[in-house]
Design a protein around this motif. Structure first.
Motif, PDB file in Angstrom:
ATOM      1  N   LEU A  71     -39.365  -0.538 -46.381  1.00  0.00           N
ATOM      2  CA  LEU A  71     -39.681   0.828 -45.970  1.00  0.00           C
ATOM      3  C   LEU A  71     -41.110   0.953 -45.472  1.00  0.00           C
ATOM      4  N   ASP A  72     -41.900  -0.074 -45.722  1.00  0.00           N
ATOM      5  CA  ASP A  72     -43.272  -0.059 -45.217  1.00  0.00           C
ATOM      6  C   ASP A  72     -43.260  -0.424 -43.740  1.00  0.00           C
ATOM      7  N   GLN A  73     -42.176  -1.041 -43.303  1.00  0.00           N
ATOM      8  CA  GLN A  73     -42.086  -1.439 -41.906  1.00  0.00           C
ATOM      9  C   GLN A  73     -41.515  -0.318 -41.055  1.00  0.00           C
ATOM     10  N   ARG A  74     -40.495   0.318 -41.595  1.00  0.00           N
ATOM     11  CA  ARG A  74     -39.933   1.467 -40.886  1.00  0.00           C
ATOM     12  C   ARG A  74     -39.073   2.314 -41.807  1.00  0.00           C
ATOM     13  N   GLU A  75     -38.905   3.531 -41.423  1.00  0.00           N
ATOM     14  CA  GLU A  75     -38.071   4.488 -42.137  1.00  0.00           C
ATOM     15  C   GLU A  75     -36.618   3.999 -42.120  1.00  0.00           C
ATOM     16  N   MET A  76     -35.977   4.071 -43.279  1.00  0.00           N
ATOM     17  CA  MET A  76     -34.574   3.642 -43.318  1.00  0.00           C
ATOM     18  C   MET A  76     -33.767   4.483 -44.312  1.00  0.00           C
ATOM     19  N   TYR A  77     -32.456   4.412 -44.202  1.00  0.00           N
ATOM     20  CA  TYR A  77     -31.591   5.129 -45.146  1.00  0.00           C
ATOM     21  C   TYR A  77     -30.858   4.121 -46.027  1.00  0.00           C
ATOM     22  N   GLY A  78     -30.378   4.604 -47.140  1.00  0.00           N
ATOM     23  CA  GLY A  78     -29.777   3.750 -48.155  1.00  0.00           C
ATOM     24  C   GLY A  78     -28.779   2.709 -47.712  1.00  0.00           C
ATOM     25  N   ILE A 132     -29.296   0.042 -55.169  1.00  0.00           N
ATOM     26  CA  ILE A 132     -30.156   0.705 -54.185  1.00  0.00           C
ATOM     27  C   ILE A 132     -30.344   2.202 -54.409  1.00  0.00           C
ATOM     28  N   TYR A 133     -29.251   2.941 -54.533  1.00  0.00           N
ATOM     29  CA  TYR A 133     -29.402   4.395 -54.638  1.00  0.00           C
ATOM     30  C   TYR A 133     -30.183   4.840 -55.865  1.00  0.00           C
ATOM     31  N   PRO A 134     -29.849   4.333 -57.031  1.00  0.00           N
ATOM     32  CA  PRO A 134     -30.646   4.737 -58.193  1.00  0.00           C
ATOM     33  C   PRO A 134     -32.121   4.353 -58.036  1.00  0.00           C
ATOM     34  N   ALA A 135     -32.373   3.191 -57.461  1.00  0.00           N
ATOM     35  CA  ALA A 135     -33.753   2.737 -57.280  1.00  0.00           C
ATOM     36  C   ALA A 135     -34.500   3.664 -56.342  1.00  0.00           C
ATOM     37  N   LEU A 136     -33.823   4.059 -55.275  1.00  0.00           N
ATOM     38  CA  LEU A 136     -34.416   4.965 -54.296  1.00  0.00           C
ATOM     39  C   LEU A 136     -34.778   6.294 -54.965  1.00  0.00           C
ATOM     40  N   HIS A 137     -33.867   6.801 -55.770  1.00  0.00           N
ATOM     41  CA  HIS A 137     -34.115   8.078 -56.441  1.00  0.00           C
ATOM     42  C   HIS A 137     -35.281   7.992 -57.410  1.00  0.00           C
ATOM     43  N   ALA A 138     -35.343   6.871 -58.122  1.00  0.00           N
ATOM     44  CA  ALA A 138     -36.436   6.693 -59.076  1.00  0.00           C
ATOM     45  C   ALA A 138     -37.774   6.607 -58.349  1.00  0.00           C
ATOM     46  N   LEU A 139     -37.789   5.899 -57.241  1.00  0.00           N
ATOM     47  CA  LEU A 139     -39.031   5.742 -56.482  1.00  0.00           C
ATOM     48  C   LEU A 139     -39.484   7.060 -55.875  1.00  0.00           C
ATOM     49  N   GLU A 140     -38.515   7.868 -55.488  1.00  0.00           N
ATOM     50  CA  GLU A 140     -38.895   9.169 -54.928  1.00  0.00           C
ATOM     51  C   GLU A 140     -39.451  10.064 -56.036  1.00  0.00           C
ATOM     52  N   LYS A 179     -40.867   9.304 -49.933  1.00  0.00           N
ATOM     53  CA  LYS A 179     -40.493  10.674 -49.580  1.00  0.00           C
ATOM     54  C   LYS A 179     -39.272  10.550 -48.683  1.00  0.00           C
ATOM     55  N   SER A 180     -38.427  11.589 -48.714  1.00  0.00           N
ATOM     56  CA  SER A 180     -37.200  11.506 -47.934  1.00  0.00           C
ATOM     57  C   SER A 180     -37.035  12.715 -47.027  1.00  0.00           C
ATOM     58  N   ARG A 181     -36.207  12.544 -46.029  1.00  0.00           N
ATOM     59  CA  ARG A 181     -35.848  13.671 -45.177  1.00  0.00           C
ATOM     60  C   ARG A 181     -34.429  13.434 -44.694  1.00  0.00           C
ATOM     61  N   ARG A 182     -33.665  14.510 -44.637  1.00  0.00           N
ATOM     62  CA  ARG A 182     -32.276  14.408 -44.200  1.00  0.00           C
ATOM     63  C   ARG A 182     -32.257  14.517 -42.690  1.00  0.00           C
ATOM     64  N   LYS A 183     -31.365  13.761 -42.126  1.00  0.00           N
ATOM     65  CA  LYS A 183     -31.304  13.739 -40.666  1.00  0.00           C
ATOM     66  C   LYS A 183     -29.840  13.641 -40.265  1.00  0.00           C
ATOM     67  N   ALA A 184     -29.420  14.530 -39.395  1.00  0.00           N
ATOM     68  CA  ALA A 184     -28.031  14.507 -38.957  1.00  0.00           C
ATOM     69  C   ALA A 184     -27.903  13.545 -37.789  1.00  0.00           C
ATOM     70  N   VAL A 185     -26.945  12.629 -37.921  1.00  0.00           N
ATOM     71  CA  VAL A 185     -26.732  11.658 -36.853  1.00  0.00           C
ATOM     72  C   VAL A 185     -25.247  11.615 -36.564  1.00  0.00           C
ATOM     73  N   GLY A 186     -24.885  12.188 -35.421  1.00  0.00           N
ATOM     74  CA  GLY A 186     -23.478  12.212 -35.045  1.00  0.00           C
ATOM     75  C   GLY A 186     -22.607  12.931 -36.059  1.00  0.00           C
ATOM     76  N   THR A 229     -24.671  12.952 -42.122  1.00  0.00           N
ATOM     77  CA  THR A 229     -26.027  13.174 -42.616  1.00  0.00           C
ATOM     78  C   THR A 229     -26.563  11.929 -43.309  1.00  0.00           C
ATOM     79  N   ARG A 230     -27.725  11.538 -42.891  1.00  0.00           N
ATOM     80  CA  ARG A 230     -28.367  10.381 -43.524  1.00  0.00           C
ATOM     81  C   ARG A 230     -29.640  10.837 -44.214  1.00  0.00           C
ATOM     82  N   VAL A 231     -29.971  10.134 -45.284  1.00  0.00           N
ATOM     83  CA  VAL A 231     -31.215  10.437 -45.979  1.00  0.00           C
ATOM     84  C   VAL A 231     -32.189   9.302 -45.700  1.00  0.00           C
ATOM     85  N   TYR A 232     -33.183   9.595 -44.902  1.00  0.00           N
ATOM     86  CA  TYR A 232     -34.174   8.573 -44.540  1.00  0.00           C
ATOM     87  C   TYR A 232     -35.334   8.580 -45.519  1.00  0.00           C
TER      88      TYR A 232
END
Lengths: 106, 106
Positions: free
Chosen positions: B13-20, B42-50, B56-63, B66-69
């Motif tokens: 995630l230090d290289q680029r924004e990504m979703y789970g 992955i998901y639990p780890a992501l939640h703990a880190l946030e 930090k996360s942001r929701r983004k609609a793609v087609g 919804t993805r959480v970046y």
DNA sequence: GACTATACCTCGAAGTTAGAGGTATCCGAG
DNA sequence: CTCGGATACCTCTAACTTCGAGGTATAGTC
């Protein structure tokens, strides 16, 4: 994912016969102080390895005190090879990930 | 002793924004197939880190989907540095132990 | 309309590790 | 001789991590 204590024990005992208390200090020394495992990790690990046939032990009286010396069996040497390879694989994978391109710095 | 999943996530995630879901596949690719972590990691780890402020996360609609970046915060970058150094220390220690003299072979 | 891939998530079991605690002997200092 | 520290063995529980299974829903394809 880990199994690091087991790997270290097998590796040290492949070099020479040692007893538990000695292994606690040897691990610290062999890893350049990077890793320090307590007796609460070493003894149970030693017992488990002996039970599954990777190690064999013999009691030896030294100055009135009794020490339990452990050494590798054939099976233990195979296990060491397997774990060492597995470790190199994991380690290599993480190194690859950490080294790729770059982030903010430099 | 481990914390490998956390280290990998922060690094990617230090290289680029990504979703789970993307991270699950990226980890496999980035480590040369050496390490494969499931969604249950992955998901639990992501939640703990946030929650602890590393991401930090942001929701983004793609087609229509919804993805959480996720992306790193300053705190997360510091944590990455710390974990990476810690990893190198451990890794170096084990390598030292594995490389010392020799056993039966060669 | 059904099946696959995408995308998110949670839960509980399983395995590892750390740390605290417990016993006993030996040796040196006071 | 007696106290404390080092040696040497051991166990137990709690904590933590990680895995795998399972659960929901949408989009696109055949």
């Amino acid at each position: 994912m880990s199994g690091v204590p087991e790997l270290l024990l097998l590796r040290l005992l492949d070099q020479r016969e040692m007893y538990g208390y000695e292994l606690v200090r040897s691990i610290r020394a062999a890893t350049g102080e990077a890793i320090s495992l307590g007796e609460g990790v070493i003894y149970p690990a030693l017992h488990a390895l002996e039970k599954n046939g990777s190690l064999k032990s013999r009691r030896k009286a030294v100055g009135g005190r009794t020490r339990v010396y452990y050494s590798l069996t054939t099976k233990g040497r195979q296990r060491l090879d397997r774990l060492a390879n597995e470790w190199r694989r994991i380690q290599g994978g993480i190194t690859t990930a950490l080294e790729s391109p770059a982030h903010g710095s430099a």
